[in-house]
Scaffold this motif. Structure first.
Motif, PDB file in Angstrom:
ATOM      1  N   GLU A 147      17.591   4.760   3.326  1.00  0.00           N
ATOM      2  CA  GLU A 147      17.532   4.399   4.106  1.00  0.00           C
ATOM      3  C   GLU A 147      16.647   4.253   4.842  1.00  0.00           C
ATOM      4  OE1 GLU A 147      20.323   4.502   6.118  1.00  0.00           O
ATOM      5  OE2 GLU A 147      21.503   4.136   4.297  1.00  0.00           O
ATOM      6  N   GLN A 148      15.246   5.235   4.288  1.00  0.00           N
ATOM      7  CA  GLN A 148      13.650   5.471   5.303  1.00  0.00           C
ATOM      8  C   GLN A 148      13.561   3.698   4.517  1.00  0.00           C
ATOM      9  OE1 GLN A 148      11.641   8.290   1.619  1.00  0.00           O
ATOM     10  NE2 GLN A 148      12.287  10.138   3.758  1.00  0.00           N
ATOM     11  N   LYS A 149      12.479   3.794   5.146  1.00  0.00           N
ATOM     12  CA  LYS A 149      11.916   2.351   5.818  1.00  0.00           C
ATOM     13  C   LYS A 149      10.496   2.584   5.239  1.00  0.00           C
ATOM     14  CE  LYS A 149      15.328   0.810   9.266  1.00  0.00           C
ATOM     15  NZ  LYS A 149      15.624   0.593  10.548  1.00  0.00           N
ATOM     16  N   THR A 150       9.988   0.951   5.350  1.00  0.00           N
ATOM     17  CA  THR A 150       8.605   0.462   4.732  1.00  0.00           C
ATOM     18  C   THR A 150       7.687   1.380   6.130  1.00  0.00           C
ATOM     19  OG1 THR A 150       9.313  -1.565   4.739  1.00  0.00           O
ATOM     20  CG2 THR A 150       9.881  -0.534   2.987  1.00  0.00           C
ATOM     21  N   GLN A 201      11.000  -3.356   6.813  1.00  0.00           N
ATOM     22  CA  GLN A 201      12.642  -2.803   5.659  1.00  0.00           C
ATOM     23  C   GLN A 201      13.224  -1.551   5.218  1.00  0.00           C
ATOM     24  OE1 GLN A 201      11.649  -5.978   2.785  1.00  0.00           O
ATOM     25  NE2 GLN A 201      13.688  -5.537   1.960  1.00  0.00           N
ATOM     26  N   GLN A 202      14.745  -1.698   5.240  1.00  0.00           N
ATOM     27  CA  GLN A 202      15.378  -0.639   4.883  1.00  0.00           C
ATOM     28  C   GLN A 202      14.993  -0.639   2.813  1.00  0.00           C
ATOM     29  OE1 GLN A 202      19.008   0.658   6.662  1.00  0.00           O
ATOM     30  NE2 GLN A 202      19.594   1.027   4.741  1.00  0.00           N
ATOM     31  N   VAL A 203      15.006   0.366   2.568  1.00  0.00           N
ATOM     32  CA  VAL A 203      14.287   0.571   1.197  1.00  0.00           C
ATOM     33  C   VAL A 203      15.702   0.616  -0.059  1.00  0.00           C
ATOM     34  CG1 VAL A 203      13.482   1.529  -0.621  1.00  0.00           C
ATOM     35  CG2 VAL A 203      12.176   1.718   1.054  1.00  0.00           C
ATOM     36  N   GLU A 204      16.667  -0.512  -0.258  1.00  0.00           N
ATOM     37  CA  GLU A 204      17.934  -0.279  -0.343  1.00  0.00           C
ATOM     38  C   GLU A 204      18.226   0.064  -1.902  1.00  0.00           C
ATOM     39  OE1 GLU A 204      19.250  -4.147   1.387  1.00  0.00           O
ATOM     40  OE2 GLU A 204      19.700  -3.218   3.328  1.00  0.00           O
ATOM     41  N   ASP A 205      19.268   0.263  -2.427  1.00  0.00           N
ATOM     42  CA  ASP A 205      18.990   0.063  -4.132  1.00  0.00           C
ATOM     43  C   ASP A 205      17.480   1.194  -4.675  1.00  0.00           C
ATOM     44  OD1 ASP A 205      20.545  -0.090  -6.646  1.00  0.00           O
ATOM     45  OD2 ASP A 205      19.690  -1.730  -7.348  1.00  0.00           O
ATOM     46  N   ASN A 206      17.646   2.544  -4.127  1.00  0.00           N
ATOM     47  CA  ASN A 206      16.850   2.504  -4.709  1.00  0.00           C
ATOM     48  C   ASN A 206      17.044   3.891  -5.258  1.00  0.00           C
ATOM     49  OD1 ASN A 206      13.732   4.088  -4.417  1.00  0.00           O
ATOM     50  ND2 ASN A 206      14.690   5.768  -2.430  1.00  0.00           N
ATOM     51  N   ILE A 209       0.794  -1.167  -0.008  1.00  0.00           N
ATOM     52  CA  ILE A 209       0.375  -0.044   0.355  1.00  0.00           C
ATOM     53  C   ILE A 209       0.773   0.908   0.262  1.00  0.00           C
ATOM     54  CG2 ILE A 209      -0.629   0.020   2.324  1.00  0.00           C
ATOM     55  CD1 ILE A 209      -2.907   1.240   1.953  1.00  0.00           C
ATOM     56  N   ASP A 210       1.944   0.983   0.234  1.00  0.00           N
ATOM     57  CA  ASP A 210       3.356   2.300   0.754  1.00  0.00           C
ATOM     58  C   ASP A 210       3.740   2.652  -1.008  1.00  0.00           C
ATOM     59  OD1 ASP A 210       4.922  -0.122   0.517  1.00  0.00           O
ATOM     60  OD2 ASP A 210       6.472   0.978   1.093  1.00  0.00           O
ATOM     61  N   ASN A 211       3.577   1.697  -1.869  1.00  0.00           N
ATOM     62  CA  ASN A 211       3.914   1.002  -3.213  1.00  0.00           C
ATOM     63  C   ASN A 211       5.139   1.752  -3.161  1.00  0.00           C
ATOM     64  OD1 ASN A 211       4.051   0.370  -6.198  1.00  0.00           O
ATOM     65  ND2 ASN A 211       3.411   2.677  -6.339  1.00  0.00           N
ATOM     66  N   ALA A 212       5.420   3.283  -3.957  1.00  0.00           N
ATOM     67  CA  ALA A 212       6.361   3.986  -4.108  1.00  0.00           C
ATOM     68  C   ALA A 212       6.806   5.307  -3.401  1.00  0.00           C
ATOM     69  CB  ALA A 212       7.135   4.314  -5.727  1.00  0.00           C
ATOM     70  N   TYR A 213       6.326   4.889  -2.088  1.00  0.00           N
ATOM     71  CA  TYR A 213       5.999   6.272  -1.137  1.00  0.00           C
ATOM     72  C   TYR A 213       6.630   6.217  -0.074  1.00  0.00           C
ATOM     73  CZ  TYR A 213       4.160   7.307  -5.837  1.00  0.00           C
ATOM     74  OH  TYR A 213       3.061   7.476  -6.914  1.00  0.00           O
ATOM     75  N   HIS A 214       6.832   7.216   1.001  1.00  0.00           N
ATOM     76  CA  HIS A 214       7.248   6.798   2.221  1.00  0.00           C
ATOM     77  C   HIS A 214       6.088   7.671   3.022  1.00  0.00           C
ATOM     78  CE1 HIS A 214      10.157   7.914   5.514  1.00  0.00           C
ATOM     79  NE2 HIS A 214       9.609   6.864   6.411  1.00  0.00           N
ATOM     80  N   LEU A 215       6.044   6.579   4.369  1.00  0.00           N
ATOM     81  CA  LEU A 215       4.649   6.757   4.360  1.00  0.00           C
ATOM     82  C   LEU A 215       5.045   6.070   6.425  1.00  0.00           C
ATOM     83  CD1 LEU A 215       1.930   4.253   3.548  1.00  0.00           C
ATOM     84  CD2 LEU A 215       2.693   6.875   3.281  1.00  0.00           C
TER      85      LEU A 215
END
Length: 773
Positions: free
Chosen positions: A379-382, A386-391, A313-319
């Motif tokens: 560094e941002q997390k879902t 989970q950390q969003v690596e290789d973003n 539900i977050d898809n590509a966006y930081h919540l």
């Protein structure tokens, strides 16, 4: 060795009509036709199921009910579904009995002669009914991060709403199909059109009271799957196996397209209630969402699908602050099942809908809302931790904004809409961040058997099943590269549980990842042995009748490479051997040329109790911009242009990846526009054929369709640095849905939150008729 991007391994046989599918297999002497007698009602008590007359008809060999099974419960997660209904009926199309006959005409006559008497029971046929009646199954799932309640209270802007996404038919060209051959000692060989041969094996064995080693399941290929053959193929395989087991004769069960569509599960319809708080720049400060999925009559794979929807539900966006809950509704419809994306599209659709809604509320371009919320850095997390690596998401957005001239086209469309009276246009750019791995950890494993023959050719067996997506082509290329030989010298064998046991379904976009990695490991074990004996030969060892080669564990083989059909010593380039010569030498010196390897995905875990973990090995990312036109007078939607840009790491097979991207996108566009499921008020599917169910045709695809990929060599976690492509592109079809919302807003509707999926021409016309224009 320079590898060319070869076509799909079955391209030639598909085009020439020589590819073998289940119903192409020659009939054997004594083979029986199997037909299912299915329920015509959604919910009832069975008062009478009389097969006596039908049994006496010429050509009828037997009619079987639940009483002929040793075990009558199956299910991928919970064994709650009967193979054949016992006392109660729970959906239209539920199998009640199985007919075995020498020919189809006799089987059809017998089906008409079966007498069924029922007492109708109250039926819950719609998701809304189930919610209002608290008709749920399983546990409620939760994810939470930050302080959503506090931030919602403090948010300058607040929006509440409901969002619905409808179901979708997999519409594989080959229906559910199985042939079961009885063998000696009560053993069975099942040939199935199935994504999960191991589950077929296990369900058949359990149903008939056999041990698992008495059943072999073989899958050569499928005429499409899309998730619809992940679990539900096992059901029909067990029914065919019941006939073969009791009669001792081969049994063939092939559903018609109408039977298949009426009885089998679809993509889950979802309803999501949400509350979102955001600032004047469109940044989401807090989200509270409750997702409810229509699971149908039985559990099937629904809990896992619901969980993935919550994960996406977050898809590509930081919540930064979010509370996400998930519930599973029980209705008296066919049990819904896996469909490409496995819940991910339903989750992502919610946040993309919210992005458009925020943009309209703030009178901003929704693209700028997306950019304000897009994950930044690594560094941002879902919400699940989970950390969003290789973003690569910011790079993808920036690149596509420029390459598709988004800003210029936005201005041009605005000008057009101010002047045009008949046709209104819309434009939207959406993204995808799709987690790659099964969310059930134990499923993330695969194995492979590689046999190198003395002429240097290779046979490879894995647990992957080919349904047209090209997994065999990718594995063949991986094996050829590792062994340094031509792809034509590698043959991928039919998937069989006797060679690759306890494998997972080819699903979750992980077929190439798991099975390709296992095949690569097996090849490396073989090349290690071949390199060892090559060095000994270069050092002067001459095998003869009294001295043979054996593996020397102290030799350093790091300088040996395999390429161009040669085995080469990089430290001394004149030391080379043809691969075929070395293979023959190894065989003559009793060095094994076969190897088995097992691979399991590393570093994945998830704690359901805390709602935190690392359920995915990596993310596949992409963005898409779509432009649509709407006819104000008819509601007709046309996709004028779509630009897709994806990050697939280091691509293994460009042609396969391009095809999967195009096909996935179009299938996603079909879900959000034309694919409407219609049921009557008794729960029977009315749109159960190509004449009544509208999948995209060529004129429903984008008039201008551009697909491209970025270079990204940073994904060191996966085979060859690649990223999975099967499911992620489907979510980019949401760009079409959002472009329709944009066009409606441009047409004068103050807000378009009432538009749900699918946005059919009828739905669009209704909104134009009801709204201000």
């Amino acid at each position: 060795m320079a590898f060319k991007d070869r076509p799909h391994d079955a391209a030639h046989s598909h085009v020439t009509g020589t590819s073998e599918f289940i119903d192409d297999r020659p009939r054997q002497a004594g083979e029986l036709v199997v037909l299912v007698f299915a329920s015509p009602v959604a919910h009832a008590r069975i008062d009478l199921l009389d097969t006596a007359t039908a049994r006496t008809l010429p050509g009828v060999v037997g009619i079987y009910t639940h009483q002929d099974l040793q075990h009558n419960r199956w299910g991928s997660i919970i064994q709650d579904q009967p193979l054949l209904a016992e006392d109660d009926i729970n959906y239209v199309g539920e199998p009640l009995a199985v007919i075995a006959a020498t020919n189809m005409a006799s089987a059809l006559e017998a089906r008409e002669a079966i007498e069924l008497s029922t007492t109708e029971l109250p039926a819950v046929l719609h998701l809304e009914e189930a919610i209002s009646q608290h008709h749920f199954m399983g546990e409620t799932l939760h994810l939470m991060t930050g302080d959503p309640d506090g931030e919602l209270n403090r948010s300058p802007h607040l929006i509440n709403g409901d969002f619905h996404s409808g179901g979708q038919e997999q519409f594989y060209l080959e229906s559910q199909a199985t042939i079961v051959y009885p063998e000696e000692n009560q053993c069975l060989h099942v040939h199935a059109s199935a994504q999960h041969p191991t589950e077929v094996q296990h369900v058949v064995a359990h149903a008939l009271g056999l041990e698992q080693h008495q059943v072999v399941c073989t899958v050569k290929r499928m005429g499409g799957g899309f998730g619809g053959k992940e679990s539900q193929s096992a059901h029909y395989a067990a029914l065919a196996a019941l006939v073969a087991h009791h009669t001792g004769k081969p049994a063939r069960l092939v559903l018609s397209k109408d039977e298949d569509m009426i009885a089998t599960g679809k993509r889950h319809p979802f309803k999501t209630n949400y509350q979102v708080g955001f600032d004047e720049h469109g940044r989401i400060l807090a989200l509270q969402a409750t997702l409810v999925a229509d699971g149908g009559a039985f559990t099937d794979l629904s809990p896992a699908i619901l969980q993935r929807a919550m994960f996406h539900i977050d898809n590509a966006y930081h919540l930064p602050n979010a509370r996400i809950s998930g519930k599973l509704a029980k209705t008296h419809t066919h049990p819904h099942t896996a469909f490409r994306g496995f819940g991910g599209p339903q989750g992502a659709a919610v946040i993309e809908h919210i992005m458009e809604t925020i943009g309209q509320h703030l009178k901003m371009d929704a693209l700028d809302v997306r950019l304000a919320n897009c994950y930044q850095g690594n560094e941002q997390k879902t919400p699940y931790g989970q950390q969003v690596e290789d973003n690569q998401l910011p790079r993808l957005f920036d690149t596509l904004i420029n390459s598709c001239e988004y800003r210029h086209r936005r201005q041009r469309i605005t000008t057009h809409n101010k002047q045009a009276k008949h046709i209104v246009k819309g434009l939207a750019m959406t993204a995808v961040k799709f987690g790659i791995s099964f969310t059930t950890r134990f499923l993330n494993q695969g194995n492979a058997l590689v046999n190198v023959h003395t002429d240097g050719t290779v046979q490879v067996s894995t647990g992957a099943t080919e349904m047209g997506q090209g997994v065999n082509s990718k594995i063949r290329k991986i094996v050829a590269e590792t062994l340094g030989i031509e792809e034509n010298d590698v043959r991928i064998m039919a998937t069989s549980t006797e060679k690759n046991a306890n494998t997972s379904a080819t699903a979750a976009s992980s077929g190439s990842d798991l099975n390709g990695a296992a095949a690569d490991l097996a090849c490396r074990k073989i090349t290690a042995r071949l390199a060892n004996i090559a060095i000994q030969l270069w050092q002067g060892f001459v095998p003869d009748d009294t001295h043979e080669l054996s593996i020397d564990p102290d030799l350093n083989t790091s300088a040996v490479t395999f390429r161009g059909g040669l085995v080469i010593n990089n430290n001394q380039k004149d030391q080379q051997l043809p691969f075929k010569t070395l293979v023959k030498t190894a065989y003559l010196n009793r060095i094994s040329l076969s190897e088995y390897a097992h691979y399991r995905t590393p570093d994945i875990y998830f704690d359901k109790a805390t709602g935190k973990g690392r359920p995915f090995l990596y993310y596949t990312n992409g963005v898409a911009a779509s432009e649509v036109s709407i006819d104000r007078y008819s509601g007709e939607v046309k996709i004028l242009r779509s630009d897709v840009l994806m990050d697939l790491g280091r691509r293994i097979a460009d042609g396969i990846d391009h095809g999967q991207t195009a096909g996935g996108f179009v299938q996603g566009a079909g879900w959000v526009t034309t694919e409407q499921l219609y049921y009557d008020d008794q729960g029977k599917l009315l749109s159960h054929s190509p004449t009544t169910y509208k999948i995209p045709a060529i004129h429903d695809t984008p008039r201008q369709f551009n697909i491209d990929f970025i270079e990204n060599h940073n994904n060191l976690k996966n085979i060859r640095g690649s990223k999975a492509v099967g499911e992620p592109p489907l979510l980019l079809g949401l760009s079409v849905f959002c472009a329709i919302k944009d066009a409606l807003h441009q047409a004068g509707l103050s807000e378009t939150s009432a538009l749900n999926i699918p946005a059919t021409n009828e739905a669009v016309l209704t909104m134009l008729s009801d709204g201000s224009q």
